[in-house]
Scaffold this motif. Structure first.
Motif, PDB file in Angstrom:
ATOM      1  N   GLN A 129     -10.771 -24.896 -11.679  1.00  0.00           N
ATOM      2  CA  GLN A 129     -10.128 -25.139 -12.968  1.00  0.00           C
ATOM      3  C   GLN A 129      -8.617 -24.973 -12.847  1.00  0.00           C
ATOM      4  O   GLN A 129      -7.839 -25.808 -13.345  1.00  0.00           O
ATOM      5  N   ARG A 130      -8.211 -23.925 -12.194  1.00  0.00           N
ATOM      6  CA  ARG A 130      -6.776 -23.688 -11.978  1.00  0.00           C
ATOM      7  C   ARG A 130      -6.176 -24.797 -11.115  1.00  0.00           C
ATOM      8  O   ARG A 130      -5.083 -25.300 -11.399  1.00  0.00           O
ATOM      9  N   PHE A 131      -6.923 -25.211 -10.087  1.00  0.00           N
ATOM     10  CA  PHE A 131      -6.441 -26.269  -9.211  1.00  0.00           C
ATOM     11  C   PHE A 131      -6.283 -27.582  -9.977  1.00  0.00           C
ATOM     12  O   PHE A 131      -5.288 -28.308  -9.807  1.00  0.00           O
ATOM     13  N   ALA A 132      -7.249 -27.895 -10.835  1.00  0.00           N
ATOM     14  CA  ALA A 132      -7.160 -29.137 -11.615  1.00  0.00           C
ATOM     15  C   ALA A 132      -5.971 -29.096 -12.570  1.00  0.00           C
ATOM     16  O   ALA A 132      -5.266 -30.111 -12.767  1.00  0.00           O
ATOM     17  N   GLU A 133      -5.722 -27.935 -13.187  1.00  0.00           N
ATOM     18  CA  GLU A 133      -4.574 -27.824 -14.097  1.00  0.00           C
ATOM     19  C   GLU A 133      -3.255 -27.957 -13.340  1.00  0.00           C
ATOM     20  O   GLU A 133      -2.310 -28.625 -13.812  1.00  0.00           O
ATOM     21  N   ALA A 135      -2.873 -29.533 -10.531  1.00  0.00           N
ATOM     22  CA  ALA A 135      -2.763 -30.924 -10.088  1.00  0.00           C
ATOM     23  C   ALA A 135      -2.254 -31.816 -11.212  1.00  0.00           C
ATOM     24  O   ALA A 135      -1.458 -32.746 -10.988  1.00  0.00           O
ATOM     25  N   GLU A 136      -2.698 -31.551 -12.450  1.00  0.00           N
ATOM     26  CA  GLU A 136      -2.236 -32.334 -13.597  1.00  0.00           C
ATOM     27  C   GLU A 136      -0.736 -32.148 -13.811  1.00  0.00           C
ATOM     28  O   GLU A 136       0.001 -33.126 -14.065  1.00  0.00           O
ATOM     29  N   ARG A 137      -0.264 -30.920 -13.693  1.00  0.00           N
ATOM     30  CA  ARG A 137       1.166 -30.672 -13.875  1.00  0.00           C
ATOM     31  C   ARG A 137       1.990 -31.288 -12.746  1.00  0.00           C
ATOM     32  O   ARG A 137       3.064 -31.851 -12.989  1.00  0.00           O
ATOM     33  N   ARG A 138       1.474 -31.186 -11.515  1.00  0.00           N
ATOM     34  CA  ARG A 138       2.231 -31.756 -10.389  1.00  0.00           C
ATOM     35  C   ARG A 138       2.245 -33.266 -10.441  1.00  0.00           C
ATOM     36  O   ARG A 138       3.187 -33.906  -9.969  1.00  0.00           O
ATOM     37  N   LEU A 139       1.196 -33.869 -11.032  1.00  0.00           N
ATOM     38  CA  LEU A 139       1.206 -35.322 -11.198  1.00  0.00           C
ATOM     39  C   LEU A 139       2.322 -35.752 -12.138  1.00  0.00           C
ATOM     40  O   LEU A 139       2.998 -36.779 -11.913  1.00  0.00           O
ATOM     41  N   LYS A 140       2.558 -34.964 -13.192  1.00  0.00           N
ATOM     42  CA  LYS A 140       3.571 -35.316 -14.171  1.00  0.00           C
ATOM     43  C   LYS A 140       4.977 -35.289 -13.587  1.00  0.00           C
ATOM     44  O   LYS A 140       5.860 -36.040 -14.030  1.00  0.00           O
ATOM     45  N   VAL A 141       5.183 -34.426 -12.611  1.00  0.00           N
ATOM     46  CA  VAL A 141       6.523 -34.360 -11.995  1.00  0.00           C
ATOM     47  C   VAL A 141       6.593 -35.203 -10.736  1.00  0.00           C
ATOM     48  O   VAL A 141       7.631 -35.204 -10.045  1.00  0.00           O
ATOM     49  N   GLY A 142       5.492 -35.887 -10.408  1.00  0.00           N
ATOM     50  CA  GLY A 142       5.504 -36.804  -9.279  1.00  0.00           C
ATOM     51  C   GLY A 142       5.268 -36.179  -7.919  1.00  0.00           C
ATOM     52  O   GLY A 142       5.542 -36.819  -6.897  1.00  0.00           O
ATOM     53  N   ASP A 143       4.769 -34.944  -7.867  1.00  0.00           N
ATOM     54  CA  ASP A 143       4.535 -34.301  -6.571  1.00  0.00           C
ATOM     55  C   ASP A 143       3.282 -34.825  -5.884  1.00  0.00           C
ATOM     56  O   ASP A 143       3.181 -34.765  -4.645  1.00  0.00           O
ATOM     57  N   ASP A 150      -7.273 -36.976  -9.465  1.00  0.00           N
ATOM     58  CA  ASP A 150      -8.683 -37.272  -9.727  1.00  0.00           C
ATOM     59  C   ASP A 150      -9.591 -36.509  -8.761  1.00  0.00           C
ATOM     60  O   ASP A 150     -10.692 -36.088  -9.135  1.00  0.00           O
ATOM     61  N   LEU A 151      -9.134 -36.335  -7.544  1.00  0.00           N
ATOM     62  CA  LEU A 151      -9.928 -35.577  -6.571  1.00  0.00           C
ATOM     63  C   LEU A 151     -10.106 -34.127  -7.027  1.00  0.00           C
ATOM     64  O   LEU A 151     -11.178 -33.545  -6.890  1.00  0.00           O
ATOM     65  N   ALA A 152      -9.039 -33.564  -7.610  1.00  0.00           N
ATOM     66  CA  ALA A 152      -9.129 -32.198  -8.134  1.00  0.00           C
ATOM     67  C   ALA A 152     -10.102 -32.127  -9.307  1.00  0.00           C
ATOM     68  O   ALA A 152     -10.893 -31.176  -9.429  1.00  0.00           O
ATOM     69  N   ALA A 153     -10.100 -33.154 -10.171  1.00  0.00           N
ATOM     70  CA  ALA A 153     -11.022 -33.172 -11.306  1.00  0.00           C
ATOM     71  C   ALA A 153     -12.467 -33.305 -10.833  1.00  0.00           C
ATOM     72  O   ALA A 153     -13.374 -32.674 -11.378  1.00  0.00           O
ATOM     73  N   LEU A 154     -12.680 -34.126  -9.821  1.00  0.00           N
ATOM     74  CA  LEU A 154     -14.033 -34.270  -9.269  1.00  0.00           C
ATOM     75  C   LEU A 154     -14.512 -32.970  -8.643  1.00  0.00           C
ATOM     76  O   LEU A 154     -15.688 -32.604  -8.762  1.00  0.00           O
ATOM     77  N   ALA A 155     -13.596 -32.264  -7.975  1.00  0.00           N
ATOM     78  CA  ALA A 155     -13.964 -30.978  -7.371  1.00  0.00           C
ATOM     79  C   ALA A 155     -14.362 -29.970  -8.443  1.00  0.00           C
ATOM     80  O   ALA A 155     -15.289 -29.179  -8.260  1.00  0.00           O
ATOM     81  N   LEU A 156     -13.695 -29.991  -9.599  1.00  0.00           N
ATOM     82  CA  LEU A 156     -14.059 -29.104 -10.700  1.00  0.00           C
ATOM     83  C   LEU A 156     -15.448 -29.439 -11.223  1.00  0.00           C
ATOM     84  O   LEU A 156     -16.267 -28.541 -11.469  1.00  0.00           O
ATOM     85  N   SER A 157     -15.730 -30.732 -11.401  1.00  0.00           N
ATOM     86  CA  SER A 157     -17.052 -31.127 -11.887  1.00  0.00           C
ATOM     87  C   SER A 157     -18.147 -30.703 -10.910  1.00  0.00           C
ATOM     88  O   SER A 157     -19.219 -30.234 -11.317  1.00  0.00           O
ATOM     89  N   GLU A 158     -17.876 -30.844  -9.625  1.00  0.00           N
ATOM     90  CA  GLU A 158     -18.862 -30.430  -8.619  1.00  0.00           C
ATOM     91  C   GLU A 158     -19.089 -28.920  -8.661  1.00  0.00           C
ATOM     92  O   GLU A 158     -20.225 -28.442  -8.581  1.00  0.00           O
ATOM     93  N   ALA A 159     -17.997 -28.160  -8.818  1.00  0.00           N
ATOM     94  CA  ALA A 159     -18.120 -26.707  -8.880  1.00  0.00           C
ATOM     95  C   ALA A 159     -18.928 -26.276 -10.101  1.00  0.00           C
ATOM     96  O   ALA A 159     -19.743 -25.352 -10.042  1.00  0.00           O
ATOM     97  N   GLN A 160     -18.734 -26.954 -11.228  1.00  0.00           N
ATOM     98  CA  GLN A 160     -19.493 -26.625 -12.432  1.00  0.00           C
ATOM     99  C   GLN A 160     -20.980 -26.931 -12.252  1.00  0.00           C
ATOM    100  O   GLN A 160     -21.846 -26.161 -12.698  1.00  0.00           O
ATOM    101  N   ALA A 161     -21.292 -28.050 -11.585  1.00  0.00           N
ATOM    102  CA  ALA A 161     -22.694 -28.388 -11.328  1.00  0.00           C
ATOM    103  C   ALA A 161     -23.328 -27.386 -10.371  1.00  0.00           C
ATOM    104  O   ALA A 161     -24.485 -26.955 -10.564  1.00  0.00           O
ATOM    105  N   GLN A 162     -22.575 -26.982  -9.345  1.00  0.00           N
ATOM    106  CA  GLN A 162     -23.100 -25.996  -8.409  1.00  0.00           C
ATOM    107  C   GLN A 162     -23.294 -24.638  -9.077  1.00  0.00           C
ATOM    108  O   GLN A 162     -24.250 -23.917  -8.767  1.00  0.00           O
ATOM    109  N   GLN A 163     -22.421 -24.297 -10.012  1.00  0.00           N
ATOM    110  CA  GLN A 163     -22.576 -23.040 -10.726  1.00  0.00           C
ATOM    111  C   GLN A 163     -23.830 -23.053 -11.590  1.00  0.00           C
ATOM    112  O   GLN A 163     -24.543 -22.039 -11.695  1.00  0.00           O
ATOM    113  N   ALA A 164     -24.131 -24.181 -12.188  1.00  0.00           N
ATOM    114  CA  ALA A 164     -25.361 -24.289 -12.978  1.00  0.00           C
ATOM    115  C   ALA A 164     -26.582 -24.070 -12.093  1.00  0.00           C
ATOM    116  O   ALA A 164     -27.551 -23.409 -12.496  1.00  0.00           O
TER     117      ALA A 164
END
Length: 396
Positions: A129-133, A135-143, A150-164
């Motif tokens: 979750q922290r990584f996705a946030e 990544a979103e901020r770094r995208l806005k500044v062009g880093d 999107d890769l960070a968002a997919l990793a969050l979704s995978e982590a949530q599924a694994q936690q379930a």
């Protein structure tokens, strides 16, 4: 080193033994065997009372008592069969208590370690979750690019599924523990300090294990069964004593007291009971072979459990002492490297996933090692002593 079960575990298992239907059934079987043994030790024959009256030329009034005589020792042989049955039932009761305790302990360890897995999974979700946030901020500044975001968002979704999935496993472990019974208020902070060593252990003699005592009792019961069958071939005589009064003569005017003694012996002509003896001998041979097979199985099980536990304990100790166990330090370092741009998003995710998987593998290894420890205690005949020895280490 903690060589005994914590006091709370000992109390929990003693309560489990009281509440478990399987243990209660085994206790009832023991009571049944005791009643059968008492019944087998009772005399074979009761006396019989015979009353006779006859009105004719001779008036006869007699009373007689007859009793079969167990001259061949059938009662003694039957008592030996019953006593062997009690020994077998007691061994079965002890085995059930041990097996129920082992199952509960293994389920308790699995449930406790499943909680740790879910805690680690929760931290993984927080990291993603922290990584996705970020990544979103770094995208806005062009880093970083949109693909990396999107890769960070997919990793969050995978982590949530694994936690379930981890939460489902933890719920299953708790359900398994609850199904066995026992107390439901075990303290959450209860843990065992370290994995005990097996060096210098003195395992119980194999003949004292419940399986061996039960198999030996079957042999003794079968041997006693041979004696029962052999003595059954010997017919038991029946002796009868008769006394009374006889009136004879015209008008039955003459009275005479009579006393009679009668002895009858059955003749084993149509059935000599030889087949029963042959059958009993075959059962004894089978019981003896079963004892030999059980002895080999017990030795093999003890050796296998000892080697497996030693290997897993060494692996667990090596894992704990390696860099693989430094999960927090490694994840913090990976985040710093990623934010500094020294590693890319893909590399960060790969290494973070490897770190989480390694930490989960460590928990799984610890769980498997504790399971092997319980199996080893059971195979060595020391599990119940390990549970009951909590008063020797009350300072834990």
């Amino acid at each position: 080193m903690n060589q005994y079960a914590p006091v709370e575990i000992g109390r929990a298992i003693r309560e489990l033994w009281t509440l478990s239907p399987e243990v209660r059934a085994a206790r009832a079987e023991l009571e049944v065997a005791g009643a059968r043994a008492r019944a087998a030790g009772q005399p074979l024959y009761n006396p019989e009372l015979a009353l006779s009256a006859e009105n004719a030329d001779v008036d006869r009034r007699t009373v007689g008592v007859s009793l079969g005589l167990d001259l061949s020792g059938k009662r003694t042989a039957r008592r030996a069969v019953g006593e062997a049955g009690v020994v077998a039932a007691r061994a079965g009761y002890d085995q059930m208590r041990r097996d129920i305790a082992a199952r509960w302990l293994k389920a308790w360890f699995a449930a406790r370690l499943a909680v740790r897995e879910t805690e680690l999974g929760r931290r993984r979700v927080e990291l993603m979750q922290r990584f996705a946030e970020l990544a979103e901020r770094r995208l806005k500044v062009g880093d970083i690019s949109i693909t990396e975001r999107d890769l960070a968002a997919l990793a969050l979704s995978e982590a949530q599924a694994q936690q379930a999935a981890l939460l489902g496993r933890a719920a299953g472990a708790q359900a398994t523990l609850a199904a066995l019974g026992g107390p439901a208020d075990m303290p959450d902070s209860l843990t065992l300090r370290s994995l005990p060593a097996i060096v210098g252990e003195q395992p119980a003699a194999s003949d004292q294990l419940p399986e061996m005592r039960q198999a030996q009792a079957r042999v003794e019961s079968a041997d006693a069964g041979i004696r029962v069958a052999q003595r059954q071939r010997v017919p038991d005589p029946v002796i009868a004593l008769t006394g009374g009064r006889v009136r004879t003569g015209p008008g039955a005017g003459m009275n005479q007291n009579v006393i009679g003694l009668n002895l009858t012996v059955p003749l084993p002509v149509r059935n000599s009971y030889r087949a029963e003896v042959d059958s009993a001998r075959a059962e004894a041979d089978a019981a003896l072979a079963g004892l030999d097979a059980q002895r080999l199985a017990v030795r093999a099980r003890h050796r296998e459990s000892e080697l497996r536990y030693a290997a897993l304990r060494d692996a667990s100790a090596a894992f704990s002492g390696s860099r693989a166990a430094a999960f927090d330090e490694r994840t913090a370092l990976l985040e710093r490297l990623w934010q500094a741009g020294e590693i890319g998003t893909s590399d960060y995710l790969v290494q973070l996933k490897q770190s989480v998987d390694t930490a989960l593998s460590g928990i799984a290894l610890e769980n498997e090692t504790w399971q092997a420890w319980i199996d080893h205690l059971s195979a060595a005949g020391r599990l119940v002593a390990w549970i009951d020895a909590d008063d020797k280490d009350s300072s834990r």
